[in-house]
Design an enzyme around this catalytic site. Structure first.
Site, PDB file in Angstrom:
ATOM      1  CB  VAL B  12      10.866  -7.270   4.201  1.00  0.00           C
ATOM      2  CG1 VAL B  12       9.815  -8.266   4.682  1.00  0.00           C
ATOM      3  CG2 VAL B  12      10.347  -6.523   2.971  1.00  0.00           C
ATOM      4  CD  GLU B 126      -1.564 -13.805   1.539  1.00  0.00           C
ATOM      5  OE1 GLU B 126      -2.300 -14.757   1.794  1.00  0.00           O
ATOM      6  OE2 GLU B 126      -1.704 -13.094   0.519  1.00  0.00           O
ATOM      7  CB  VAL B 129       1.411 -12.029  -4.862  1.00  0.00           C
ATOM      8  CG1 VAL B 129       0.536 -11.249  -5.847  1.00  0.00           C
ATOM      9  CG2 VAL B 129       2.186 -13.107  -5.591  1.00  0.00           C
ATOM     10  N   GLY B 131       2.172  -7.543  -1.372  1.00  0.00           N
ATOM     11  CA  GLY B 131       2.560  -7.058  -0.044  1.00  0.00           C
ATOM     12  C   GLY B 131       1.604  -7.554   1.022  1.00  0.00           C
ATOM     13  CB  ILE B 133      -3.252  -7.171  -0.811  1.00  0.00           C
ATOM     14  CG1 ILE B 133      -2.929  -5.703  -1.022  1.00  0.00           C
ATOM     15  CG2 ILE B 133      -4.677  -7.477  -1.243  1.00  0.00           C
ATOM     16  CD1 ILE B 133      -2.905  -5.295  -2.497  1.00  0.00           C
ATOM     17  N   GLY B 184      11.901   6.750  -3.374  1.00  0.00           N
ATOM     18  CA  GLY B 184      12.244   5.391  -2.953  1.00  0.00           C
ATOM     19  C   GLY B 184      11.278   4.338  -3.479  1.00  0.00           C
ATOM     20  CG  ASP B 198       7.882  -6.749  -9.234  1.00  0.00           C
ATOM     21  OD1 ASP B 198       8.519  -7.348  -8.360  1.00  0.00           O
ATOM     22  OD2 ASP B 198       6.763  -6.231  -9.028  1.00  0.00           O
ATOM     23  CE  LYS B 202       5.180  -8.070  -6.803  1.00  0.00           C
ATOM     24  NZ  LYS B 202       5.067  -6.586  -6.855  1.00  0.00           N
ATOM     25  N   GLY B 300       6.226  -2.249   0.615  1.00  0.00           N
ATOM     26  CA  GLY B 300       6.532  -1.407   1.771  1.00  0.00           C
ATOM     27  C   GLY B 300       6.850  -2.254   2.985  1.00  0.00           C
TER      28      GLY B 300
END
Lengths: 431, 431
Positions: B12, B126, B129, B131, B133, B184, B198, B202, B300
């Site tokens: 990231v 932001e 949660v 990515g 969106i 991956g 996970d 979120k 991603g």
């Protein structure tokens, strides 16, 4: 306390007044101060209105536009004039303006934004596209790091309702239009919607933001749905497509954009193809984020009021107060055992008389009613049993499952999974 | 110029550095000033990195946290410590913090927000949660006038990929997991994802915002997908359902919330049931707005960087500059004639030898290649012909249609409609 003035008390204006009243407490908690409707402009003082408007009506726009105690002017008159002149005067008088007016914003946005900047106030228009669907602010803020490559959307609920009726009920265009008019989804003169002009205005607003260039509605190529016949819808279905009125814009090379509204057949796996009835959806493709989609009710009294009041809150907050932690309530997390759901249960049991009745008995004793039971896949003397329950309490279900596990002819409860349905309107509710 | 420091240069972090560089121009235009990466914290100075990081690396967090020229600290280390301590120190030093760290925010949000408020700076999350969106800001701003009744979502891409593979490829759980690991999408130790932890973190973040109450991950009831068998997926299909790992929270009465993550069968018309592969979607139901849905890539490198950089821009803008008109480009709207699309054409013609060849000739002369032709629905001596083209220029199509209209055996070209496909990955691209 923030004083606001509202221009117009039609469907959306009434929704705004009602929402501010109904959610007064949460709005105050989230904003940190109260929003007070000081005055409302109407044409006719004698008409019957929401009781929340009592004592606030005026027929003089200047009562609002010249009131120094009013910080925010909300324009929900619709149409080009006098809305445009009122918005200009409000901005000149250094008041924030919140508007739901797609016609004014799409045609006169440039002039109005310059005026707002000069006066140092805000011009908010989230409600002008997609009703209550968050789209303007997400594009301006959340996607600001992206070069936008394309936007495409279903931006008009009336035409989407008509096309859905044609496809699903095999109605012809005229019948579907009449049904839309009967339900209040279409105007008596429906040309603005069915000829694509309404979608073109919204697309002009969205593509101006997406591509950082001013696009006015007259620059948008438009085809409506008025020539789509039931036969076309049928062929589309045979070919695996759904016909939608798609508004799309994309960057072409470095200095051009393509902007059009046209009926389009979408393959069934296209994210927009599943958008039914009066719902809207906007798909945005950015170079970093990939594709994101925003979906919801694109019009209507309360969804539009939701966007207008959010804009009022942002205007009130502007430069005054950052949003910190908003956990001002202390709610209890309930034990999941007391939650209800429908459940699917799969188990293996001896394939012999009386077993199913013992299993059903365990469900019955625990107040679990069954929607369906399938017994199948018998191997040797073992049967697999699948059941789906009605809405039941999770605790009751767990008790029933434990009893079933203890039955000597039951080999194994393999899985218990929640089941969600959507009701007939296609999106609301589930378990 | 805004100076930022970045803690971490993994996937990231690298995405953030690359996005700031690749979209430097649009970011500067939209923000009104430049964002400069001043320092980046790494563990190992000798590792090969993106060239954009040259000369900026440090192994001392305090080089960033104590740098008075750095206004914004971006935390993309992940995990609880040392991320938490660094965030605290940054806030204490009156720096805005942008983080993608769902673990820290979901577990320690209360303390961190109080610290940010005390220091008068912003804490942005932001990217924690969904990515890229947009969901946190839309919920805090765009839906602020609503009482939220329910949220439900697909918040974990790994499990959604596994379930999609099981459903569509009839893979069993173990094979689908291995495939996810190979691509991956899943870690070598996948328990955090497949056991639902996970998604629970979120959901804790989203439900804290939705219901204005602090919900930590330990309060969330969690079931994972590790016990779902291919048989269950098959039965679900037979019954008309799709199995998804659904995270949901709803208000119960005045003072309780139900918060759970569990595999759930969704009916095919449920908006979440169509969310495939690694995609995420969040459905929010408000009392005014009704249901709205947000959809996109939930993880991603670049999608997550998109959210992080948007937060950096908002932090930079905070209290400094309102977003006025953002139309700083002057793009040309291209003639729609030069746009390309696939088209469906339906026409009526005499049912006699040679007609189809004349029609095909008109298409061929204008460079229109056909994907398919159907001739059917013959009434008397009239046939109905339906064709779908490959990608063609609209101008060429219009010329061909005009030539076809002039053919003496062609009665009428009834309709011409655009056709859009989605490519095999289910969401990207179309015509």
């Amino acid at each position: 306390m923030i004083n606001i003035g509202i221009l117009g008390l039609g469907t959306v204006g009434t929704g705004v007044v009602e929402l501010l009243e109904n959610n007064r407490k949460v709005i105050k908690q989230r904003l940190g101060e109260e929003v007070n409707v000081k005055k409302i402009l109407v044409r006719d003082l004698s008409k019957k209105r929401t009781p929340y408007a009592d004592g606030k009506l005026t027929v003089q726009a200047d009562d609002i536009l010249d009131d120094e105690q009013i910080n925010i002017v909300v324009e929900v008159l619709g149409g080009e004039e006098p809305a445009l002149s009122y918005i200009k005067k409000a901005l000149q008088n250094k008041k924030h303006v919140v508007t739901a007016n797609k016609e004014v914003i799409s045609k006169h946005g440039k002039e109005l934004f310059e005026l707002a900047e000069k006066s140092g106030v805000g011009l908010y228009f989230e409600a002008s596209v997609g009703g209550g669907i968050p789209i303007i602010r997400p594009m301006k803020h959340c996607l600001a790091a992206n070069r936008i490559l394309r936007i495409s959307g279903i931006l008009n609920g009336t035409t989407n309702y008509i096309l859905t009726q044609m496809q699903e009920k095999r109605r012809n265009f005229e019948d579907a239009l009449r049904e839309a008019q009967r339900l209040g989804y279409a105007e008596s003169d429906p040309s603005d919607d069915i000829k694509g002009f309404d979608a073109a205005r919204k697309l002009a607003i969205l593509s101006s933001i997406a591509f950082n260039t001013r696009i006015t509605p007259d620059k948008v190529y438009v085809e409506g749905i008025e020539n789509i016949e039931l036969e076309d819808i049928k062929y589309a279905g045979e070919l695996g497509y759904t016909v939608k009125l798609v508004a799309s814009a994309r960057k072409v090379g470095k200095s051009e954009v393509e902007v059009l509204v046209a009926p389009t057949m979408l393959s069934k796996n296209h994210p927009l193809s599943a958008v039914r009835d009066v719902y809207n959806a906007i798909l945005v493709e950015g170079d970093a984020v990939g594709e994101v989609m925003f979906f919801g009710q694109g019009a209507g009294k309360m969804p539009t009021a939701s966007a207008v009041v959010a804009d009022i809150m942002d205007a009130a907050r502007e430069g005054k107060r950052r949003i910190y932690c908003t956990c001002y309530d202390e709610l209890k997390v309930i034990d999941v055992g007391s939650s209800t759901s429908r459940f699917y249960i799969r188990l293996k049991a001896k394939d012999k008389p009386g077993v199913l009745s013992k299993i059903s008995g365990a469900f019955g004793r625990n107040d679990i009613s069954l929607h369906m039971v399938i017994q199948k896949d018998v191997k040797g003397d073992v049967a697999e049993i699948v059941t789906v329950t009605h809405q039941v309490h999770f605790n009751n279900l767990k008790k029933a499952i434990n009893e079933i596990r203890d039955l000597k002819d039951v080999e194994r409860v393999i899985n218990v999974i929640r089941v969600e349905e959507v009701s007939s309107n296609g999106v609301h509710g589930d378990n």
